[in-house]
Scaffold this motif. Structure first.
Motif, PDB file in Angstrom:
ATOM      1  N   HIS A 205       0.826  -1.205   0.000  1.00 30.33           N
ATOM      2  CA  HIS A 205       0.000   0.000   0.000  1.00 30.33           C
ATOM      3  C   HIS A 205       0.860   1.255   0.000  1.00 30.33           C
ATOM      4  CE1 HIS A 205      -3.170   2.843   0.954  1.00 30.33           C
ATOM      5  NE2 HIS A 205      -2.445   3.264   1.988  1.00 30.33           N
ATOM      6  N   GLU A 206       1.922   1.287   0.838  1.00 35.54           N
ATOM      7  CA  GLU A 206       2.779   2.470   0.927  1.00 35.54           C
ATOM      8  C   GLU A 206       3.478   2.763  -0.399  1.00 35.54           C
ATOM      9  OE1 GLU A 206       4.261   2.431   5.582  1.00 35.54           O
ATOM     10  OE2 GLU A 206       5.119   0.992   4.162  1.00 35.54           O
ATOM     11  N   SER A 209       0.362   3.456  -3.336  1.00 40.22           N
ATOM     12  CA  SER A 209      -0.852   4.222  -3.035  1.00 40.22           C
ATOM     13  C   SER A 209      -0.988   5.479  -3.888  1.00 40.22           C
ATOM     14  CB  SER A 209      -0.883   4.593  -1.542  1.00 40.22           C
ATOM     15  OG  SER A 209       0.249   5.393  -1.208  1.00 40.22           O
ATOM     16  N   ASN A 210       0.140   6.083  -4.274  1.00 42.76           N
ATOM     17  CA  ASN A 210       0.076   7.320  -5.056  1.00 42.76           C
ATOM     18  C   ASN A 210       0.270   7.085  -6.552  1.00 42.76           C
ATOM     19  OD1 ASN A 210      -0.305   8.970  -2.761  1.00 42.76           O
ATOM     20  ND2 ASN A 210       1.909   8.951  -2.357  1.00 42.76           N
ATOM     21  N   ILE A 211       0.230   5.820  -6.946  1.00 48.59           N
ATOM     22  CA  ILE A 211       0.412   5.478  -8.351  1.00 48.59           C
ATOM     23  C   ILE A 211      -0.954   5.286  -9.006  1.00 48.59           C
ATOM     24  CG2 ILE A 211       1.423   3.842  -9.970  1.00 48.59           C
ATOM     25  CD1 ILE A 211       3.457   5.462  -8.367  1.00 48.59           C
ATOM     26  N   LYS A 212      -1.165   5.930 -10.140  1.00 46.15           N
ATOM     27  CA  LYS A 212      -2.423   5.788 -10.860  1.00 46.15           C
ATOM     28  C   LYS A 212      -2.628   4.330 -11.261  1.00 46.15           C
ATOM     29  CE  LYS A 212      -4.996   7.577 -14.834  1.00 46.15           C
ATOM     30  NZ  LYS A 212      -4.960   8.472 -16.028  1.00 46.15           N
ATOM     31  N   ASN A 244      12.672   6.149  -5.251  1.00 46.79           N
ATOM     32  CA  ASN A 244      12.547   6.768  -3.932  1.00 46.79           C
ATOM     33  C   ASN A 244      13.899   6.918  -3.258  1.00 46.79           C
ATOM     34  OD1 ASN A 244      12.114   6.223  -0.736  1.00 46.79           O
ATOM     35  ND2 ASN A 244      10.436   7.446  -1.567  1.00 46.79           N
TER      36      ASN A 244
END
Length: 453
Positions: A205-206, A209-212, A244
């Motif tokens: 999830h981490e 989560s911000n990936i389309k 990252n």
């Protein structure tokens, strides 16, 4: 990377082996968030003869692997990275401050916890096995490490704490401490230096989560190991972790050295990360290596109890950063007790710009030493260690300048050039001669060489 600046009598350091019993008085360090206590490292005199070494409140029986010297043990517990206003403390605090402010957890507290008081005495399991370093790997050699015995050693890297900290349930942390390696002697190498380890783990999830359309992406697969990923990782997960990691480290270096800093990445190999990279920065027109990093080996993460996560790790040298940032020319200076050096780093806040003002440059004295090697078991690091033990921080550099094989006997001869220089005063020929003679005598006695003096 450690130094004593007082001139010590040659007789005190005339042997490289440990005395039958060396005792260090003090208290063990503990793992605590952003806290540590320095441990006094003075030796008890005239201790009873036995086959143990006492360090940080524990006794370690010696065996055929024991090779740590009194000179090195005298550095244990100094904890320069926790000495307020020391340049290594300033660098550590700058990195901490950046991570605390840049990365905030869900509860509004810093995401990364910091451990800077972990004991430098670790097990072989911690230093090598837990990191998946093969039994025959060159990094395990006695010639390159300081062993208390076959089971314990002075840590060679702060990576020795990765497994334990992950196993304790941590997902993001920095570990800082002194590390110990037998190495060459010059202005950038010293057998005690300071490292900072960084680790970050991500759940599915981490990471996504911000990936389309990231809901369908996975961390793991049954695949094949390539130059770009491990067999158990999906390429999408590796690319995001790698991105990252590089973003985090680029921001850190830019924050420390200023905007406009050029960064490049070089592929390399570390046993406990894959893929692996070295970071180089362009500082004042020169490319300088500053750290190593990579995607953590999943086998390591799994064995520590975080099977459902993927992560990265990095390691950087505090001395390396401080020498670049403050323009400090000699690594021995970090151990100076000269007020002319220390006062330059007493500043009102950790981000104060500092331009190191060199101390008076005293002239060097140069002497050569030549001898026939005893056997194939001889190691240059044995001689470096012996010279450093006797000459201490009066030795600026030792370099092998000639190697000769006798055409008939096939015996090998080495000639080393030893450069003596005191950072705070002018050395005399007489005192250097006494030190050099003691090195010659000890090389014959301790290393079994045949002198050509």
């Amino acid at each position: 990377m450690a130094m004593l600046w007082k001139f010590m009598r040659v007789a005190k350091y005339s042997k490289t082996a440990l005395a039958p019993k060396v005792k260090v008085r003090g208290i063990p360090t503990h793992s605590r968030h952003s806290s540590s206590k320095s441990v006094p490292s003075d030796f008890a005199a005239n201790t009873p003869c036995s086959n143990t070494v006492e360090l940080l409140g524990k006794a370690y029986p010696q065996d055929d692997y024991s090779n740590v010297t009194e000179k090195i043990l005298s550095k244990v517990g100094k904890n320069l990275h926790n000495k307020k206003h020391h340049p290594l403390w300033l660098i550590k605090e700058q990195v901490k401050d950046h991570f605390y402010k840049q990365y905030i957890g869900r509860r509004g507290t810093p995401l990364f916890s910091v451990y800077d008081g972990l004991s430098p005495v670790v097990t072989i399991q911690q230093n090598f096995d837990s990191l998946l370093i093969p039994q025959n790997h060159a990094s395990r050699r006695k010639e390159d490490n300081y062993y208390l015995n076959r089971d314990h050693m002075l840590r060679a890297h702060t990576s020795a704490h990765q497994w334990d900290l992950i196993h304790s349930g941590l997902d993001a942390f920095l570990a800082v401490g002194d590390v110990y390696r037998r190495d060459t002697i010059d202005n950038t190498h010293y057998p005690v230096f300071h490292q900072m380890e960084g680790v970050r783990l991500f759940s599915c999830h981490e990471l996504f989560s911000n990936i389309k359309d990231g809901e369908g992406l996975q961390l793991f697969e049954q695949g094949h190991r390539t130059a770009h990923k491990q067999e158990c990782h999906t390429m999408e997960a590796v690319r995001l972790v790698e991105f990252n990691l590089k973003q985090v480290l680029t921001k850190l270096m830019t924050h420390i050295f200023g905007d406009g800093l050029q960064v490049r990445w070089v592929n390399c190999y570390f046993p406990f990360t894959h893929p692996s990279f070295e970071m180089e920065i362009n500082f004042r027109g020169e490319w300088l290596e500053v750290l190593g990093c990579g995607v953590m080996e999943q086998q390591l993460v799994n064995s520590a109890g975080a099977q459902d996560k993927i992560g990265w790790a990095f390691g950087l040298g505090l001395e390396r950063l401080a020498m670049i940032l403050y323009d400090i020319p000699d690594i021995r200076l970090f151990w100076s007790e000269d007020e002319r050096f220390l006062k330059q780093f007493i500043v009102p806040h950790i981000w104060q710009k500092i331009k190191f003002q060199p101390l008076s440059r005293y002239p060097p004295l140069i002497n050569d030493i030549s001898f026939w090697l005893p056997s194939e078991t001889y190691s240059k690091n044995d001689f470096y260690d012996l010279a450093r033990t006797i000459g201490g921080d009066l030795i600026e550099k030792v370099v092998l300048v000639d190697e000769f094989t006798h055409p008939k006997t096939k015996k090998v001869s080495h000639c080393y050039r030893i450069i003596y220089r005191h950072p705070e005063r002018t050395l005399t020929q007489d005192e250097v001669h006494r030190i050099h003679q003691a090195i010659e005598e000890s090389a014959v006695r301790e290393l079994g060489v045949e002198g050509r003096f």
